[in-house]
Design a protein around this motif. Structure first.
Motif, PDB file in Angstrom:
ATOM      1  N   THR A 117     117.800 107.508  35.228  1.00 29.16           N
ATOM      2  CA  THR A 117     118.109 106.766  36.452  1.00 29.16           C
ATOM      3  C   THR A 117     117.473 107.426  37.675  1.00 29.16           C
ATOM      4  N   LEU A 123     112.861  98.553  39.139  1.00 31.08           N
ATOM      5  CA  LEU A 123     111.504  99.041  39.403  1.00 31.08           C
ATOM      6  C   LEU A 123     110.479  97.916  39.231  1.00 31.08           C
ATOM      7  N   SER A 139     121.465 100.131  39.354  1.00 27.07           N
ATOM      8  CA  SER A 139     120.192  99.423  39.506  1.00 27.07           C
ATOM      9  C   SER A 139     120.110  98.774  40.884  1.00 27.07           C
ATOM     10  N   LEU A 167     113.766 107.228  38.225  1.00 28.10           N
ATOM     11  CA  LEU A 167     113.291 105.968  38.815  1.00 28.10           C
ATOM     12  C   LEU A 167     113.338 105.977  40.343  1.00 28.10           C
ATOM     13  N   GLN A 186     118.089  99.522  35.360  1.00 24.54           N
ATOM     14  CA  GLN A 186     117.387 100.321  36.354  1.00 24.54           C
ATOM     15  C   GLN A 186     115.878 100.070  36.292  1.00 24.54           C
ATOM     16  N   MET A 187     115.349  99.925  35.073  1.00 28.48           N
ATOM     17  CA  MET A 187     113.921  99.640  34.919  1.00 28.48           C
ATOM     18  C   MET A 187     113.583  98.281  35.502  1.00 28.48           C
ATOM     19  N   LEU A 243     107.118 104.841  32.027  1.00 29.84           N
ATOM     20  CA  LEU A 243     106.846 105.184  33.418  1.00 29.84           C
ATOM     21  C   LEU A 243     105.377 105.562  33.599  1.00 29.84           C
TER      22      LEU A 243
END
Length: 422
Positions: free
Chosen positions: A240, A316, A378, A243, A312-313, A269
């Motif tokens: 987390t 991004l 997120s 990010l 969370q991804m 990433l």
């Protein structure tokens, strides 16, 4: 009810200490039920879920003390008074079901309520029950409680799980430590939290091999003794906070981080244009050049991409260049954060277990509502990268899995504060 106010404030720089793993600690704590001697855990996270597990163990008659500002948990189950885990406590947190295997193994009986504590789809107990029945348990569901008996004790067996469930693997392994004979568990989950549990059980005198692979072998022993064990680093908290500089820019070092815990995540990433490098003290993360690139994600059991980092991804990917597809294969109903991100200007389409995210130049601050633990963080990440102010409500979810989130993000330059509710 508390909320968190986040204001986009540019790049983040500095260090963030990573806590011990919530999911590991919640598994290690019930292991105290396997022995009359004390079990002490260090590097424990300070979270509401840990308090819930403490209350559950205490309701069974275990002694549980929180020391050194909550980072040490001292437990003893030498004088248990009950083998019944009541609904009023179990409903708050799914991990409460992990008392079933230890109670059954040590006392030959247990009554455990079906668990709650989660809004991300059906997560039944059938895999736990099948594994324990393979060891000779008799289990019946009555009035919302699992009534388990093993009058002659548990007996080792060969059992193959239909799905590599983390919780079922943990419950079966703990139960098998005191079973008569050898248990071979096939299609076992391979998560680091299971490796951590086995390391602790081994310190207590258990004879186990194969952890971290899909086949775990347990040679039952007559009794387990006490031990002291350090909880493994929380790979989900680690991912987390990795990010944060990815979405905001800057460079952040995650203290205590290990690449072996997040290899598949770090690879994604890297493909998106974010560098992850090991340091003497942890992992250093920085965005390489400008805007991140869209990457596709499929959640899978470890060592694949963690379902607990999918939300969370997605945050991004909302500002990435291009279109990404995120496929959720572990849990249903785990895109509840998507409508809230859309409120912030994200371009997301959800069809069943797949979300298609087309990156936008920038997100806009907005009032949003957390629906579960990972969704809540997120939305905070999205708020860090958004223009203007974002207010995240229902952040009690956050307290279940992240300690001192405001303090940690403030420490690297984020503009964030917790607003106390009435």
């Amino acid at each position: 009810m508390d909320s968190i106010l986040v204001t986009g404030n540019g790049p983040l720089n500095g260090q963030i200490p990573i806590a011990g793993a919530k999911n590991a600690c919640l598994t290690l704590m019930p292991a105290t039920l396997l022995s009359e001697e004390p079990l002490t855990l260090t590097n424990a996270p300070r979270l509401s879920d840990i308090k819930t597990m403490t209350a559950l163990l205490q309701s069974l008659g275990a002694e549980v003390s929180s020391l050194q500002d909550g980072q040490v948990i001292a437990m003893s189950s030498h004088n248990l008074t009950s083998q019944t885990a009541d609904y009023d406590i179990v409903r708050k947190m799914r991990a409460s079901n992990l008392v079933l295997g230890p109670l059954l193994a040590r006392f030959g009986q247990a009554v455990v309520s079906l668990p709650g504590g989660c809004a991300i789809g059906a997560r039944p107990m059938d895999l736990h029950v099948e594994g324990l029945e393979a060891l000779g348990a008799e289990i019946e569901l009555k009035d919302g409680y699992l009534h388990a008996r093993a009058p002659g004790g548990l007996k080792g067996a060969v059992h193959e799980m239909r799905f590599a469930s983390v919780g079922a693997t943990e419950n079966i392994v703990m139960a098998a430590t005191l079973a008569k004979g050898t248990t071979v568990l096939k299609n076992a989950a391979r998560e680091p939290e299971i490796v951590d549990l086995v390391e602790c059980l081994r310190k207590m005198g258990a004879q186990i091999s194969g952890e971290g692979s899909s086949t775990i072998e347990i040679q039952g022993v007559d009794r387990l003794h006490g031990a002291t064990h350090q909880v493994v680093t929380d790979r989900i908290e680690l991912g987390t906070y990795m990010l944060a500089p990815a979405i905001c820019g800057g460079e952040v070092e995650l203290l205590g981080g290990r690449m072996s815990l997040v290899e598949s995540f770090a690879a994604k990433l890297d493909a998106a244009g974010v560098s992850v490098a090991e340091t003497q003290n942890g992992l250093k993360v920085a965005r390489k050049n400008g805007r991140v690139q869209a990457v596709d994600v499929v959640t899978e059991p470890f060592p694949g991409f963690p379902t607990d980092l999918q939300a969370q991804m997605m945050a991004l990917m909302c500002t990435a260049e291009g279109t990404s597809v995120l496929e959720e294969r572990i849990f249903e109903n785990r895109f509840m954060h998507a409508p809230e991100l859309v409120r912030m200007g994200a371009n997301i389409e959800v069809h069943g277990g797949t979300a298609t995210v087309t990156g936008v130049e920038a997100l806009k601050g907005a009032p949003v509502m957390a629906t579960d633990l990972r969704a809540s963080v997120s939305l905070i990440l999205a708020g860090l990268a958004a223009e203007g102010e974002t207010t995240v409500s229902r952040v009690y979810h956050l307290d279940r899995g992240y300690e001192h989130v405001v303090r940690k993000l403030e420490g690297v330059g984020a503009k964030i504060e917790r607003i106390k509710g009435e």
